[in-house]
Design a protein around this motif. Structure first.
Motif, PDB file in Angstrom:
ATOM      1  N   ILE A 178       0.843  -1.135  -0.034  1.00 31.52           N
ATOM      2  CA  ILE A 178       0.077   0.463  -0.164  1.00 31.52           C
ATOM      3  C   ILE A 178       0.368   0.951   0.207  1.00 31.52           C
ATOM      4  CG2 ILE A 178      -1.743   1.006   1.613  1.00 31.52           C
ATOM      5  CD1 ILE A 178      -2.393  -1.656   2.848  1.00 31.52           C
ATOM      6  N   LEU A 179       0.761   1.976  -0.596  1.00 30.10           N
ATOM      7  CA  LEU A 179       1.611   3.176  -1.069  1.00 30.10           C
ATOM      8  C   LEU A 179       1.256   4.101  -0.400  1.00 30.10           C
ATOM      9  CD1 LEU A 179       3.026   3.216  -4.776  1.00 30.10           C
ATOM     10  CD2 LEU A 179       4.368   3.054  -2.699  1.00 30.10           C
ATOM     11  N   LEU A 180       1.270   4.861   1.048  1.00 30.64           N
ATOM     12  CA  LEU A 180       0.608   5.941   1.654  1.00 30.64           C
ATOM     13  C   LEU A 180       0.218   7.128   0.435  1.00 30.64           C
ATOM     14  CD1 LEU A 180       1.856   5.787   4.734  1.00 30.64           C
ATOM     15  CD2 LEU A 180      -0.275   5.486   3.886  1.00 30.64           C
ATOM     16  N   GLY A 181       1.244   7.667  -0.301  1.00 29.97           N
ATOM     17  CA  GLY A 181       1.311   9.067  -0.816  1.00 29.97           C
ATOM     18  C   GLY A 181       1.947  10.075  -0.652  1.00 29.97           C
ATOM     19  N   LEU A 182       1.406  11.064  -0.548  1.00 27.73           N
ATOM     20  CA  LEU A 182       1.991  12.434  -0.080  1.00 27.73           C
ATOM     21  C   LEU A 182       1.948  13.098   1.139  1.00 27.73           C
ATOM     22  CD1 LEU A 182       3.056  14.860  -2.804  1.00 27.73           C
ATOM     23  CD2 LEU A 182       4.692  12.985  -1.599  1.00 27.73           C
ATOM     24  N   THR A 183       0.140  12.725   1.190  1.00 29.42           N
ATOM     25  CA  THR A 183      -0.378  12.667   2.202  1.00 29.42           C
ATOM     26  C   THR A 183      -1.865  12.062   2.753  1.00 29.42           C
ATOM     27  OG1 THR A 183      -1.458  14.986   3.061  1.00 29.42           O
ATOM     28  CG2 THR A 183      -1.655  14.865   1.078  1.00 29.42           C
ATOM     29  N   GLN A 184      -2.369  12.129   3.792  1.00 25.04           N
ATOM     30  CA  GLN A 184      -3.318  11.632   4.344  1.00 25.04           C
ATOM     31  C   GLN A 184      -4.768  12.323   4.014  1.00 25.04           C
ATOM     32  OE1 GLN A 184      -1.654   7.195   4.761  1.00 25.04           O
ATOM     33  NE2 GLN A 184      -2.122   8.351   3.429  1.00 25.04           N
ATOM     34  N   ASP A 185      -4.566  13.208   4.185  1.00 27.30           N
ATOM     35  CA  ASP A 185      -5.755  14.603   4.183  1.00 27.30           C
ATOM     36  C   ASP A 185      -6.850  14.252   3.227  1.00 27.30           C
ATOM     37  OD1 ASP A 185      -7.304  16.684   3.586  1.00 27.30           O
ATOM     38  OD2 ASP A 185      -6.218  17.300   5.699  1.00 27.30           O
ATOM     39  N   PRO A 186      -7.620  13.861   2.727  1.00 30.15           N
ATOM     40  CA  PRO A 186      -8.577  14.052   2.066  1.00 30.15           C
ATOM     41  C   PRO A 186      -8.797  15.287   1.192  1.00 30.15           C
ATOM     42  CG  PRO A 186      -9.960  13.385   3.676  1.00 30.15           C
ATOM     43  CD  PRO A 186      -8.467  13.641   3.938  1.00 30.15           C
ATOM     44  N   GLU A 187      -8.978  16.633   1.102  1.00 28.06           N
ATOM     45  CA  GLU A 187      -8.981  17.729   1.114  1.00 28.06           C
ATOM     46  C   GLU A 187      -7.600  17.746  -0.048  1.00 28.06           C
ATOM     47  OE1 GLU A 187     -11.280  19.936   0.365  1.00 28.06           O
ATOM     48  OE2 GLU A 187     -12.515  17.676   1.285  1.00 28.06           O
ATOM     49  N   ILE A 197      18.325   7.360   6.609  1.00 32.66           N
ATOM     50  CA  ILE A 197      17.052   7.612   8.335  1.00 32.66           C
ATOM     51  C   ILE A 197      16.411   7.946   7.385  1.00 32.66           C
ATOM     52  CG2 ILE A 197      18.497   7.409  10.460  1.00 32.66           C
ATOM     53  CD1 ILE A 197      19.154   9.591   8.908  1.00 32.66           C
ATOM     54  N   THR A 198      14.913   7.644   6.895  1.00 31.70           N
ATOM     55  CA  THR A 198      14.196   8.480   6.477  1.00 31.70           C
ATOM     56  C   THR A 198      13.316   9.775   7.190  1.00 31.70           C
ATOM     57  OG1 THR A 198      12.363   6.792   7.150  1.00 31.70           O
ATOM     58  CG2 THR A 198      13.572   6.811   5.061  1.00 31.70           C
ATOM     59  N   LEU A 199      13.280  10.906   6.392  1.00 26.91           N
ATOM     60  CA  LEU A 199      12.732  12.244   6.749  1.00 26.91           C
ATOM     61  C   LEU A 199      11.828  12.733   6.445  1.00 26.91           C
ATOM     62  CD1 LEU A 199      16.605  14.109   6.542  1.00 26.91           C
ATOM     63  CD2 LEU A 199      15.587  12.828   8.720  1.00 26.91           C
ATOM     64  N   PRO A 200      11.235  13.070   7.254  1.00 33.76           N
ATOM     65  CA  PRO A 200       9.388  13.286   7.022  1.00 33.76           C
ATOM     66  C   PRO A 200       9.863  14.420   5.619  1.00 33.76           C
ATOM     67  CG  PRO A 200       9.770  14.253   8.215  1.00 33.76           C
ATOM     68  CD  PRO A 200      11.267  14.113   8.289  1.00 33.76           C
ATOM     69  N   ILE A 201      10.913  14.836   5.349  1.00 33.49           N
ATOM     70  CA  ILE A 201      10.831  15.531   3.864  1.00 33.49           C
ATOM     71  C   ILE A 201      11.736  14.999   2.808  1.00 33.49           C
ATOM     72  CG2 ILE A 201      13.268  16.086   4.309  1.00 33.49           C
ATOM     73  CD1 ILE A 201      12.708  18.874   3.715  1.00 33.49           C
ATOM     74  N   ASP A 202      11.806  13.714   2.941  1.00 32.79           N
ATOM     75  CA  ASP A 202      11.742  12.798   2.099  1.00 32.79           C
ATOM     76  C   ASP A 202      10.848  12.837   0.862  1.00 32.79           C
ATOM     77  OD1 ASP A 202      14.945  11.991   3.407  1.00 32.79           O
ATOM     78  OD2 ASP A 202      13.708  10.212   3.625  1.00 32.79           O
ATOM     79  N   ASP A 210       5.479   3.895   3.204  1.00 39.59           N
ATOM     80  CA  ASP A 210       5.519   5.535   3.386  1.00 39.59           C
ATOM     81  C   ASP A 210       6.168   6.647   2.378  1.00 39.59           C
ATOM     82  OD1 ASP A 210       4.956   7.804   4.209  1.00 39.59           O
ATOM     83  OD2 ASP A 210       6.097   7.604   6.091  1.00 39.59           O
ATOM     84  N   HIS A 211       5.864   6.307   0.828  1.00 39.32           N
ATOM     85  CA  HIS A 211       6.096   6.907  -0.049  1.00 39.32           C
ATOM     86  C   HIS A 211       5.341   6.890  -1.151  1.00 39.32           C
ATOM     87  CE1 HIS A 211       9.161   8.577  -1.914  1.00 39.32           C
ATOM     88  NE2 HIS A 211      10.135   8.455  -1.980  1.00 39.32           N
ATOM     89  N   TYR A 212       5.701   7.616  -1.754  1.00 35.41           N
ATOM     90  CA  TYR A 212       4.414   7.930  -3.463  1.00 35.41           C
ATOM     91  C   TYR A 212       4.956   7.045  -4.735  1.00 35.41           C
ATOM     92  CZ  TYR A 212       7.167  11.178  -5.285  1.00 35.41           C
ATOM     93  OH  TYR A 212       8.441  12.090  -5.733  1.00 35.41           O
ATOM     94  N   PHE A 213       6.049   6.604  -4.132  1.00 36.44           N
ATOM     95  CA  PHE A 213       6.086   5.362  -4.957  1.00 36.44           C
ATOM     96  C   PHE A 213       7.421   4.601  -4.277  1.00 36.44           C
ATOM     97  CE2 PHE A 213      10.035   8.187  -5.361  1.00 36.44           C
ATOM     98  CZ  PHE A 213      10.868   7.794  -5.694  1.00 36.44           C
ATOM     99  N   CYS A 214       7.740   3.021  -5.143  1.00 40.80           N
ATOM    100  CA  CYS A 214       8.915   2.020  -4.651  1.00 40.80           C
ATOM    101  C   CYS A 214      10.107   2.027  -5.319  1.00 40.80           C
ATOM    102  CB  CYS A 214       8.775   0.715  -5.351  1.00 40.80           C
ATOM    103  SG  CYS A 214       6.116  -0.276  -4.942  1.00 40.80           S
ATOM    104  N   ASP A 215      10.632   2.454  -3.844  1.00 40.47           N
ATOM    105  CA  ASP A 215      12.447   3.071  -4.446  1.00 40.47           C
ATOM    106  C   ASP A 215      13.123   2.285  -2.958  1.00 40.47           C
ATOM    107  OD1 ASP A 215      14.380   3.909  -5.272  1.00 40.47           O
ATOM    108  OD2 ASP A 215      14.247   6.135  -4.295  1.00 40.47           O
ATOM    109  N   MET A 236       8.655  15.247  -0.369  1.00 36.25           N
ATOM    110  CA  MET A 236       8.616  16.668  -1.059  1.00 36.25           C
ATOM    111  C   MET A 236       9.664  17.020  -1.905  1.00 36.25           C
ATOM    112  SD  MET A 236       6.238  17.280  -0.411  1.00 36.25           S
ATOM    113  CE  MET A 236       6.271  18.643  -2.070  1.00 36.25           C
ATOM    114  N   VAL A 237      11.271  16.127  -1.130  1.00 39.78           N
ATOM    115  CA  VAL A 237      12.593  17.028  -1.750  1.00 39.78           C
ATOM    116  C   VAL A 237      12.200  15.180  -3.246  1.00 39.78           C
ATOM    117  CG1 VAL A 237      14.701  15.328  -1.686  1.00 39.78           C
ATOM    118  CG2 VAL A 237      13.666  16.920   0.225  1.00 39.78           C
ATOM    119  N   SER A 238      11.888  14.172  -2.903  1.00 40.51           N
ATOM    120  CA  SER A 238      11.735  13.037  -4.141  1.00 40.51           C
ATOM    121  C   SER A 238      10.443  13.892  -5.415  1.00 40.51           C
ATOM    122  CB  SER A 238      11.000  12.168  -3.133  1.00 40.51           C
ATOM    123  OG  SER A 238      12.056  11.343  -2.858  1.00 40.51           O
ATOM    124  N   VAL A 239       9.495  14.367  -4.945  1.00 36.57           N
ATOM    125  CA  VAL A 239       8.719  15.392  -6.131  1.00 36.57           C
ATOM    126  C   VAL A 239       9.777  15.754  -7.020  1.00 36.57           C
ATOM    127  CG1 VAL A 239       7.344  17.367  -6.410  1.00 36.57           C
ATOM    128  CG2 VAL A 239       7.242  15.128  -4.762  1.00 36.57           C
TER     129      VAL A 239
END
Length: 303
Positions: free
Chosen positions: A10-19, A260-265, A172-177, A267-270
């Protein structure tokens, strides 16, 4: 090869917020379509135009091709998942994505190096340019770039296929890496992480250093040129260098550090998976009068 009980992730994507997800869907759909249109325009213009036959434009064609494919490996999945309830990706699809992302990402790196070599020869060895950068040499360089990318992505996929998964399957990402996948693996991934850093990390760092040095050489050669020649060369090289910084900055940040995965990862990948492929056509066309002229001639003539 490990026996995996995992058939999907399951890919969490960039955010969980529906809006926010709706916003992500809209924004990234537009960005992705612009990327495809921009790179497609450049490819068609270069192929159809009589004036854009020099090696620089041959390499630009391949850069646009790599860009279109690179963003296609990550963006559509991000866009679709933003609206879907189940953000599922199968194990095979996930592995394909690892391979494709690294293949086209690496292709982009090698083509940027080829473009720097081309500019170096054009500016520092102008009289021998046509003999050094002839058609055969260009073809060979492009083939080497393809083979190099293939070797790199094969090494990545080999490492990814070695990972055993038995626990949670939420990435916890938007693509498999490899980085997010290693977090899910039920084994000690220290050695694999070292291999990733020494493969992806080294390619990013060494390529960046090579490019940086080549631009220093180019600037050094430019001091003997006329003001007009300097201006033209600097304009081309500046656009190349902007692309290099936008692409390599995030890559080096992601791939040259311990696990170590950082929360900013994300956005940086984008930046490098979706930003660079979109910006490349803009930077190369807006700063290049020959491409602009060829596009006008070709497309206005058609319309």
């Amino acid at each position: 090869m490990h026996n995996n009980s995992m058939t999907e992730f399951i890919l969490l994507g960039l955010t969980q917020d529906p809006e926010q997800q709706k916003a992500i869907f809209g924004v990234f759909l537009i960005l992705y379509l612009m990327t495809l249109i921009g790179n497609f325009l450049i490819m068609v213009t270069i192929k159809m135009s009589q004036t854009l036959g020099s090696p620089m434009y041959v390499f630009l064609f391949y850069l646009s091709f790599a860009d279109a494919c690179f963003s296609t490996t990550t963006a559509p999945r991000l866009i679709v998942n933003a609206l879907s309830q189940k953000k599922i990706i199968s194990y095979n699809e996930c592995m394909t994505q690892v391979f494709a992302a690294h293949f086209f990402g690496c292709m982009e790196i090698f083509v940027l190096i080829l473009m720097a070599i081309d500019r170096y020869v054009a500016i520092c060895k102008p009289l021998r340019y046509t003999t050094i950068m002839n058609q055969n040499i260009c073809d060979i360089l492009v083939i080497i770039a393809w083979i190099g990318s293939c070797i790199h992505s094969s090494a990545q996929i080999f490492l990814a296929l070695r990972l055993p998964f038995c626990g949670p399957n939420v990435i916890d990402h938007y693509f498999c890496d490899l980085q997010p996948l290693m977090k899910l693996a039920c084994m000690d991934t220290y050695v694999i992480n070292l291999l990733v850093v020494s493969n992806s990390g080294a390619i990013c760092m060494i390529s960046f250093i090579v490019l940086f040095i080549s631009y220093i050489f180019i600037l050094y050669c430019l001091r003997n040129h006329s003001a007009e020649g300097r201006r033209k060369a600097l304009s081309t090289c500046t656009s190349h260098f902007i692309v290099v910084v936008i692409f390599f900055g995030p890559c080096i940040f992601i791939y040259t550090r311990p696990l170590i995965t950082l929360p900013i990862d994300k956005m940086v990948s984008v930046f490098y998976t979706i930003g660079t492929p979109l910006l490349n056509p803009l930077i190369y066309t807006l700063r290049n009068s020959e491409v602009k002229y060829a596009m006008k001639k070709l497309w206005c003539g058609k319309v």
